[in-house]
Design a protein around this motif. Structure first.
Motif, short mmCIF file in Angstrom:
data_model
loop_
_atom_site.label_atom_id
_atom_site.label_comp_id
_atom_site.label_asym_id
_atom_site.label_seq_id
_atom_site.Cartn_x
_atom_site.Cartn_y
_atom_site.Cartn_z
N TYR A 138 46.03 35.49 96.39
CA TYR A 138 46.52 34.22 96.92
C TYR A 138 45.65 33.73 98.09
N ILE A 139 44.87 34.61 98.65
CA ILE A 139 44.10 34.40 99.87
C ILE A 139 45.08 34.29 101.04
N ASP A 140 45.74 33.15 101.13
CA ASP A 140 46.84 33.03 102.07
C ASP A 140 48.01 32.35 101.36
N ILE A 141 49.11 32.17 102.03
CA ILE A 141 50.33 31.66 101.38
C ILE A 141 50.24 30.14 101.34
N ASP A 142 49.87 29.61 100.19
CA ASP A 142 49.69 28.16 100.07
C ASP A 142 50.97 27.40 100.38
N SER A 143 52.10 27.92 99.94
CA SER A 143 53.36 27.21 100.17
C SER A 143 53.63 27.06 101.67
N GLU A 144 53.26 28.07 102.45
CA GLU A 144 53.45 27.99 103.90
C GLU A 144 52.53 26.95 104.52
N LYS A 145 51.35 26.76 103.93
CA LYS A 145 50.45 25.72 104.41
C LYS A 145 51.07 24.34 104.24
N TRP A 146 51.72 24.14 103.09
CA TRP A 146 52.38 22.86 102.86
C TRP A 146 53.55 22.66 103.83
N ARG A 147 54.23 23.75 104.17
CA ARG A 147 55.30 23.64 105.16
C ARG A 147 54.72 23.21 106.50
N GLN A 148 53.57 23.77 106.88
CA GLN A 148 52.92 23.37 108.13
C GLN A 148 52.49 21.90 108.08
N TYR A 149 51.95 21.49 106.94
CA TYR A 149 51.55 20.09 106.80
C TYR A 149 52.75 19.17 107.02
N ALA A 150 53.89 19.54 106.44
CA ALA A 150 55.10 18.71 106.56
C ALA A 150 55.50 18.52 108.02
N GLU A 151 55.32 19.56 108.82
CA GLU A 151 55.70 19.49 110.22
C GLU A 151 54.87 18.47 110.99
N HIS A 152 53.67 18.14 110.47
CA HIS A 152 52.79 17.19 111.14
C HIS A 152 52.85 15.80 110.52
N GLN A 153 53.83 15.58 109.63
CA GLN A 153 53.96 14.29 108.97
C GLN A 153 55.34 13.71 109.23
N SER A 154 55.54 12.49 108.77
CA SER A 154 56.85 11.85 108.87
C SER A 154 57.07 11.01 107.62
N GLY A 155 58.30 10.56 107.43
CA GLY A 155 58.61 9.67 106.33
C GLY A 155 58.38 10.29 104.96
N LEU A 156 57.82 9.49 104.04
CA LEU A 156 57.64 9.90 102.66
C LEU A 156 56.74 11.13 102.53
N MET A 157 55.64 11.17 103.30
CA MET A 157 54.71 12.28 103.17
C MET A 157 55.35 13.59 103.62
N ARG A 158 56.22 13.54 104.61
CA ARG A 158 56.92 14.76 105.00
C ARG A 158 57.77 15.27 103.84
N TRP A 159 58.44 14.36 103.14
CA TRP A 159 59.26 14.76 101.99
C TRP A 159 58.38 15.34 100.88
N VAL A 160 57.24 14.71 100.60
CA VAL A 160 56.33 15.18 99.56
C VAL A 160 55.84 16.59 99.88
N TYR A 161 55.44 16.82 101.12
CA TYR A 161 54.90 18.13 101.51
C TYR A 161 55.99 19.19 101.52
N ARG A 162 57.18 18.82 101.94
CA ARG A 162 58.29 19.79 101.90
C ARG A 162 58.61 20.17 100.46
N ARG A 163 58.59 19.17 99.58
CA ARG A 163 58.84 19.44 98.17
C ARG A 163 57.79 20.40 97.62
N GLU A 164 56.52 20.17 97.97
CA GLU A 164 55.45 21.03 97.49
C GLU A 164 55.63 22.46 98.01
N HIS A 165 56.04 22.58 99.25
CA HIS A 165 56.32 23.90 99.83
C HIS A 165 57.37 24.65 99.02
N ILE A 166 58.47 23.98 98.71
CA ILE A 166 59.57 24.62 98.00
C ILE A 166 59.18 24.96 96.57
N GLN A 167 58.57 24.00 95.88
CA GLN A 167 58.21 24.22 94.49
C GLN A 167 57.13 25.29 94.35
#
Length: 403
Positions: A138-167
């Protein structure tokens, strides 16, 4: 005795080793080729890399390289919203590569598969391949990276990144359940993944550390910076400058840290060294003595002549090659705490970490005053992060290893 055969799937051509994931994937390829006949399937997402396809023959018996057009892949990725999948899967799916994988396994009776990055696991995540010895890095945990991305976003993109983290985390668990071993770039990353997975999967999860080529990154080599238009004393950041974590790092540094440093030492310059700089990065060029180089043939002259290397990453996972390379060049380094995770070197007069802008600037100023003599950063790397040493455990996770 003939070597056993292995299928190696990689989301990006593992040569040349000129950026984070490719440095790891290339060194893994070299190591695997010593024990196996390697059949490589990968994507090429940078026109610059097409010139190196034939070079793969040095390590592979056969290879299949598919062009990845990022716009097309992004459009394909949108289908994930209709299929309850992470965007990553359709983004990296290619029917021709899937056909090649199936035919190659059948034609050559391949029993061993090494998958580099969770995005490529889908090609062998089928019941017909369940009998294979499958190892995923995996190298590193990709899903956790998306969770970090979500923390730096707002609105629709935050939802998209959170969804990617979960999925994506759902699929990471699925691969961990079905594959023989799941590998990560550091013990810290492996430990975190164990916490996220069911307890029963813990024995499948292990760390295989990154390394650095200490012969190549060697401060004693004669490196001429004469042909580079370098300005006096300077700080440097290295990395692929189309990668969001690096973009965010230099943007934060230039906005919050660099003015504090220049207020005390106005003669300093700051170099951002790396390929494909985004428009946000290019906008920094020429302002307040900040210089954006774009792609360079060799980062070592920029490291060798630097007064200080900075790695202010606010989004990071695993082990940062840029920090290891700077340390191998025996340079003084100030980094974020995330950038130092996995390296675990003790703080010293030549190595320090902080996530707070004022303290980061203060550490840089202190480090600039610290004499280079006595720097122990290269010693730490030589003792802990050479590729032969870090990849030594790999054979224990592979099937039918030739000895």
């Amino acid at each position: 005795m003939a070597k056993p055969k292995l299928l190696y799937l990689c989301h990006r051509i593992p040569y040349p080793p000129n950026k984070g994931d490719k440095i790891r994937s290339f060194n893994l390829l070299k190591d695997l080729s010593e024990h196996y006949e390697v059949y490589l399937g990968c994507f090429i997402d940078d026109e610059y890399d097409f010139q190196y396809i034939d070079k793969l023959a040095d390590w592979c018996v056969e290879f299949k390289c598919r062009r990845q057009r990022k716009l097309v892949s992004k459009i394909k990725g949108l289908s994930a919203f209709l299929t309850n999948k992470p965007i990553t899967l359709p983004y990296f799916y290619d029917a021709e590569l899937q056909y090649w994988v199936k035919q190659t396994i059948q034609k050559h009776n391949i029993e061993n598969v090494f998958v580099f990055s969770s995005s490529m696991a889908q090609y062998v995540d089928h019941p017909e391949f369940a009998h294979l010895h499958r190892v995923i890095d995996y190298i590193d945990i990709d899903s956790e990276k998306w969770r970090q991305y979500a923390e730096h976003q707002s609105g629709l993109m935050r939802w998209v990144y959170r969804r990617e983290h979960i999925q994506l985390q759902r699929y990471e668990q699925q691969y961990c359940e079905r594959f023989n071993y799941s590998l990560f770039v550091s013990p810290d990353e492996a430990a975190l993944f164990r916490q996220l997975m069911p307890v029963a999967l813990g024995s499948k999860i292990h760390a295989v550390l990154n390394g650095v080529d200490t012969k190549f990154f060697n401060p004693e080599q004669a490196l001429s910076a004469a042909e580079y238009p370098l300005h006096g004393r300077y700080l440097v950041f290295t990395g692929a400058m189309d990668y969001w974590a690096n973009i965010d790092a230099v943007a934060w540094f230039c906005r919050h840290v660099w003015p504090l440093i220049r207020a005390t030492q106005p003669d300093l310059h700051f170099y951002i060294v790396g390929g494909n700089p985004s428009s946000q990065v290019l906008a920094l060029h020429g302002k307040d003595q900040v210089w954006v180089t774009g792609r360079v043939d060799d980062v070592r002259p920029y490291l060798a002549s630097a007064d200080l290397v900075v790695a202010p990453l606010r989004i990071a996972r695993g082990i940062q090659n840029k920090v290891l390379e700077a340390m191998a060049m025996n340079k003084k380094v100030v980094a974020s705490c995330m950038a130092m995770e996995g390296i675990n070197a003790p703080s010293s007069n030549w190595l320090a970490a902080s996530d707070e802008a004022n303290e980061f600037a203060s550490l840089c100023l202190q480090m600039l005053q610290q004499p280079q003599d006595g720097c122990t950063n290269r010693t730490w790397v030589e003792q802990n992060f050479t590729w032969p040493a870090t990849l030594a455990p790999l054979s224990g996770y592979l099937g039918n290893v030739a000895v």
